[in-house]
Design a protein around this motif. Structure first.
Motif, PDB file in Angstrom:
ATOM      1  N   VAL A  14       0.930  -1.076   0.123  1.00 48.90           N
ATOM      2  CA  VAL A  14      -0.002  -0.102   0.100  1.00 48.90           C
ATOM      3  C   VAL A  14       0.957   1.141  -0.025  1.00 48.90           C
ATOM      4  N   VAL A  15       0.534   2.085  -0.916  1.00 50.65           N
ATOM      5  CA  VAL A  15       1.475   3.423  -0.971  1.00 50.65           C
ATOM      6  C   VAL A  15       0.490   4.444  -0.470  1.00 50.65           C
ATOM      7  N   ILE A  16       0.839   5.275   0.356  1.00 56.50           N
ATOM      8  CA  ILE A  16      -0.082   6.508   0.668  1.00 56.50           C
ATOM      9  C   ILE A  16       0.535   7.781   0.182  1.00 56.50           C
ATOM     10  N   GLY A  17      -0.366   8.485  -0.749  1.00 62.06           N
ATOM     11  CA  GLY A  17       0.163   9.732  -1.103  1.00 62.06           C
ATOM     12  C   GLY A  17       0.607   9.532  -2.750  1.00 62.06           C
ATOM     13  N   GLY A  18      -0.017  10.254  -3.392  1.00 61.56           N
ATOM     14  CA  GLY A  18       0.019  10.177  -4.967  1.00 61.56           C
ATOM     15  C   GLY A  18       0.695  11.173  -5.745  1.00 61.56           C
ATOM     16  N   GLY A  19       1.890  11.727  -4.857  1.00 62.09           N
ATOM     17  CA  GLY A  19       2.728  12.749  -5.545  1.00 62.09           C
ATOM     18  C   GLY A  19       3.832  12.170  -6.389  1.00 62.09           C
ATOM     19  N   PHE A  20       5.016  12.958  -6.445  1.00 60.98           N
ATOM     20  CA  PHE A  20       5.993  12.387  -7.385  1.00 60.98           C
ATOM     21  C   PHE A  20       6.588  11.067  -6.684  1.00 60.98           C
ATOM     22  N   GLY A  21       6.758  10.933  -5.572  1.00 60.73           N
ATOM     23  CA  GLY A  21       7.257   9.831  -4.714  1.00 60.73           C
ATOM     24  C   GLY A  21       6.225   8.846  -4.744  1.00 60.73           C
ATOM     25  N   GLY A  22       5.117   8.822  -4.312  1.00 63.90           N
ATOM     26  CA  GLY A  22       4.264   7.974  -4.232  1.00 63.90           C
ATOM     27  C   GLY A  22       3.643   7.500  -5.471  1.00 63.90           C
ATOM     28  N   ALA A  23       3.388   8.115  -6.538  1.00 63.47           N
ATOM     29  CA  ALA A  23       2.958   7.817  -7.886  1.00 63.47           C
ATOM     30  C   ALA A  23       4.203   6.985  -8.528  1.00 63.47           C
ATOM     31  N   ASP A  27       1.575  -5.794   3.267  1.00 58.62           N
ATOM     32  CA  ASP A  27       2.666  -6.768   3.754  1.00 58.62           C
ATOM     33  C   ASP A  27       3.689  -5.670   3.834  1.00 58.62           C
ATOM     34  N   ARG A  28       3.939  -4.741   2.917  1.00 58.32           N
ATOM     35  CA  ARG A  28       4.714  -3.547   3.188  1.00 58.32           C
ATOM     36  C   ARG A  28       4.091  -2.191   2.775  1.00 58.32           C
ATOM     37  N   LEU A  29       4.130  -1.202   3.701  1.00 55.94           N
ATOM     38  CA  LEU A  29       3.489   0.225   3.446  1.00 55.94           C
ATOM     39  C   LEU A  29       4.492   1.136   3.139  1.00 55.94           C
ATOM     40  N   VAL A  30       4.225   2.027   2.110  1.00 50.10           N
ATOM     41  CA  VAL A  30       5.127   3.112   1.790  1.00 50.10           C
ATOM     42  C   VAL A  30       4.230   4.381   2.016  1.00 50.10           C
ATOM     43  N   LEU A  31       5.149   5.153   2.825  1.00 46.29           N
ATOM     44  CA  LEU A  31       4.300   6.364   3.153  1.00 46.29           C
ATOM     45  C   LEU A  31       5.012   7.513   2.160  1.00 46.29           C
ATOM     46  N   ALA A  32       4.301   8.299   1.354  1.00 43.10           N
ATOM     47  CA  ALA A  32       4.731   9.309   0.655  1.00 43.10           C
ATOM     48  C   ALA A  32       3.750  10.467   0.753  1.00 43.10           C
ATOM     49  N   PRO A  33       3.721  11.232   1.938  1.00 46.82           N
ATOM     50  CA  PRO A  33       2.737  12.083   2.164  1.00 46.82           C
ATOM     51  C   PRO A  33       3.162  13.402   1.891  1.00 46.82           C
ATOM     52  N   GLY A  34       4.490  13.834   1.424  1.00 54.08           N
ATOM     53  CA  GLY A  34       4.733  15.189   1.342  1.00 54.08           C
ATOM     54  C   GLY A  34       4.883  16.004   2.650  1.00 54.08           C
ATOM     55  N   VAL A  35       4.585  17.175   2.629  1.00 58.21           N
ATOM     56  CA  VAL A  35       4.608  17.990   3.665  1.00 58.21           C
ATOM     57  C   VAL A  35       3.271  18.579   4.099  1.00 58.21           C
ATOM     58  N   ASP A  36       3.053  18.673   5.295  1.00 53.37           N
ATOM     59  CA  ASP A  36       1.821  19.557   5.939  1.00 53.37           C
ATOM     60  C   ASP A  36       2.439  20.823   6.719  1.00 53.37           C
ATOM     61  N   ILE A  37       1.706  21.824   6.537  1.00 55.07           N
ATOM     62  CA  ILE A  37       2.089  23.118   7.091  1.00 55.07           C
ATOM     63  C   ILE A  37       1.996  23.170   8.772  1.00 55.07           C
ATOM     64  N   ARG A  38       2.923  23.594   9.251  1.00 51.91           N
ATOM     65  CA  ARG A  38       2.920  23.708  10.790  1.00 51.91           C
ATOM     66  C   ARG A  38       2.000  24.952  11.140  1.00 51.91           C
ATOM     67  N   TRP A  39       0.680  24.750  11.241  1.00 51.88           N
ATOM     68  CA  TRP A  39      -0.266  25.912  11.457  1.00 51.88           C
ATOM     69  C   TRP A  39       0.212  26.635  12.898  1.00 51.88           C
ATOM     70  N   ASP A  40       1.050  25.844  13.738  1.00 46.94           N
ATOM     71  CA  ASP A  40       1.202  26.309  15.113  1.00 46.94           C
ATOM     72  C   ASP A  40       2.636  27.008  15.050  1.00 46.94           C
TER      73      ASP A  40
END
Lengths: 427, 98
Positions: free
Chosen positions: A39-48, A131-144
């Motif tokens: 499972v790949v989470i995030g469909g940006g340049f990395g995930g896709a 079986d293996r998970l790939v996280l490619a979530p990019g960045v989130d803004i730190r609103w704090d």
């Protein structure tokens, strides 16, 4: 962006989820045969790129890509959109080719990771076993991360650091500004997505101002004393935009410590700057799923093994792209794509019970200082001492004092790179 | 030339891990090769690599590395690879279909 009928969307989501779930072989059994479910989470340049590479290297592997937007909007080249040099439609990419390759697409957001049972919990309540998970979530803004800044403030002072509506908002604000206005860019401390990005943006906004509103000025308020490709940018600014761009480093009071969107004011240690257009690039962290999955450390980013991109905090979860702490590699689309391919190859080897080879990675980042003036930074990386480290003697920036034809050629290569990288990721 | 390349490729195959000979799937690319396609692909301004004659790729990389051949960025990248790594990447791209 995605405002289609919610009922239809839910139906599609559950239908896709159902199809994906039923298609999976039993993971334990599958793994023994060299199959498995990634499972790949995030469909940006990395995930896709990772999802496609997994299917290319091992067609028998079941691969599911979880992504919330049906249309991806590219950050690379979005500074040209802000400067009115490019249409936002040229930044849009769909997932048809990804699906055609046999990747199951799941439209939605991952809300939790059940590490014990190897399951991703999705926002619609369904789960995906991996079986293996790939996280490619990019960045989130730190609103704090910056007093006065918030999601609401970003409607007055856009960050435009995630491409899309924010990009267009900043473009509209520049277009609506009177000639003679002051534009400010607040640049963050390291690390953040796209290290040379604020300075490419300053350059292309300056190009827009010089062309359309020549009495205007641009000030870059920086939380750093040095930045990527600095000497090249400064050399170019002197020639192309003399007296138009002012860069204020940290040591001269450049760090923005609070903002007031109501009065369009940026406050530093030494001064208050009231401006006509404010582009506030706030501090960032790995996308939210990283901390939910337990792979982000106290810095907000994700430590990884440099050979496999497996998290050093959690087994069987890999992190690629901007979210990862990739040592000497910058947070760039090129790096995300290169990491995606190395990570995919490592996963195929690991699922087959083999040990992946030590990788060698490359990064090349182009920046446009003007439409026909390109500069670059490159690096070659290997795993050393548990980190991705620069290969000594390689890499570096474009030569200073190069002829204009060299800059023109790099601007053309920048276009060529964009065409290639988006084709690699999205077909 | 083709014969020489085939010999080189076969040589590299034999040097691979012991299990390599028995597996059906394509061999993994040598270190560094997968990163090249970040630039060398669909764009028209940057040449494609798959199907090129390995000796052409290897010579170009060696010449970029030594500075014999002028470049904008490839000189900086080629310096990150040893002669053996260059030979392996060149051989692998030569085996890929364009």
């Amino acid at each position: 962006m995605e405002t289609d009928d919610p009922n239809r969307r839910r139906f599609l989501e559950s239908a896709l989820a159902g199809a994906a779930m039923s298609a999976f072989p039993l993971p334990a059994l599958a793994q023994a045969r060299g199959h498995g479910h990634v499972v790949v989470i995030g469909g940006g340049f990395g995930g896709a790129s990772c999802a496609r590479t997994l299917k290319r290297l091992e067609p028998r592997l079941a691969v599911t890509l979880v992504e919330s937007n049906r249309i991806f909007t590219s950050c690379p080249f979005s500074n040209a959109v802000i400067a009115g040099l490019r249409d936002i439609a040229d930044q849009h990419f769909g997932y048809r080719a990804v699906a055609k390759q046999g990747v199951a697409l799941h439209w939605g957001t991952a809300s939790a990771v059940d590490r014990q049972n190897h399951r991703v919990v999705l926002s619609d309540g369904s789960t995906l076993r991996y079986d293996r998970l790939v996280l490619a979530p990019g960045v989130d803004i730190r609103w704090d991360g910056l007093p006065g800044y918030s999601e609401e403030a970003a409607l007055r002072m856009p960050h435009a650091w995630k491409a899309g509506e924010q990009t267009l908002l900043l473009r509209r604000q520049l277009a609506a500004m009177d000639d003679g206005g002051l534009v400010a860019i607040a640049a963050p401390a390291n690390p953040y997505r796209c290290p040379p990005g604020p300075y490419e943006r300053a350059s292309l906004i300056a190009y827009y101002l010089k062309t359309h509103k020549p009495r205007s000025k641009l000030i870059v308020l920086d939380a750093k004393d040095a930045f990527s490709k600095q000497r090249l940018f400064e050399e170019a600014w002197k020639v192309l935009y003399p007296d138009l761009i002012e860069w204020v480093p940290l040591s001269q009071g450049g760090q923005v410590i609070s903002v007031d969107p109501a009065t369009m004011t940026l406050v530093t240690d030494f001064a208050s700057h009231q401006v006509a257009v404010a582009n506030v690039i706030p501090p960032q962290r790995a996308g939210a799923i990283a901390s939910l999955a337990g792979v982000a450390d106290r810095s907000g980013w994700c430590p990884i093994d440099p050979t496999t991109f497996e998290s050093t905090l959690q087994k069987d979860i890999h992190v690629i792209g901007d979210a990862a702490i990739a040592g000497a590699m910058p947070k760039s689309a090129f790096a995300a794509n290169a990491q995606a391919k190395v990570c995919a190859a490592a996963i195929v080897e690991m699922l087959a019970g083999r040990q992946p080879d030590d990788p060698r990675l490359i990064n090349t980042c182009y920046s446009l200082v003007a439409p026909d003036y390109g500069i670059s930074i490159a690096g070659v990386y290997h795993a050393a001492g548990g980190q991705l480290t620069d290969v000594t003697g390689a890499g570096g920036i474009s030569p200073l004092d190069a002829p204009r034809s060299f800059r023109e050629q790099e601007a053309r290569y920048a276009e060529g790179w964009f065409k290639t990288i988006t084709t690699e990721a999205f077909g | 030339m083709r014969l020489v390349n085939s010999v080189l490729v076969v040589g590299l195959l034999l040097c691979g891990p012991a299990q390599a000979a028995s597996r059906k799937e394509p061999l993994p690319s040598p270190p560094g090769a997968s990163a090249c396609s970040g630039c060398h692909g669909a764009g028209r301004s940057i040449p494609q690599l798959p199907g090129k004659i390995p000796v052409e790729i290897a010579t170009a990389l060696q010449d970029f590395k030594t500075g014999k051949r002028p470049a904008t960025v490839m000189d900086r990248i080629a310096k990150g690879f040893s002669d053996d790594e260059i030979a392996a990447i060149a051989a692998w791209y030569g085996r890929q279909r364009p």
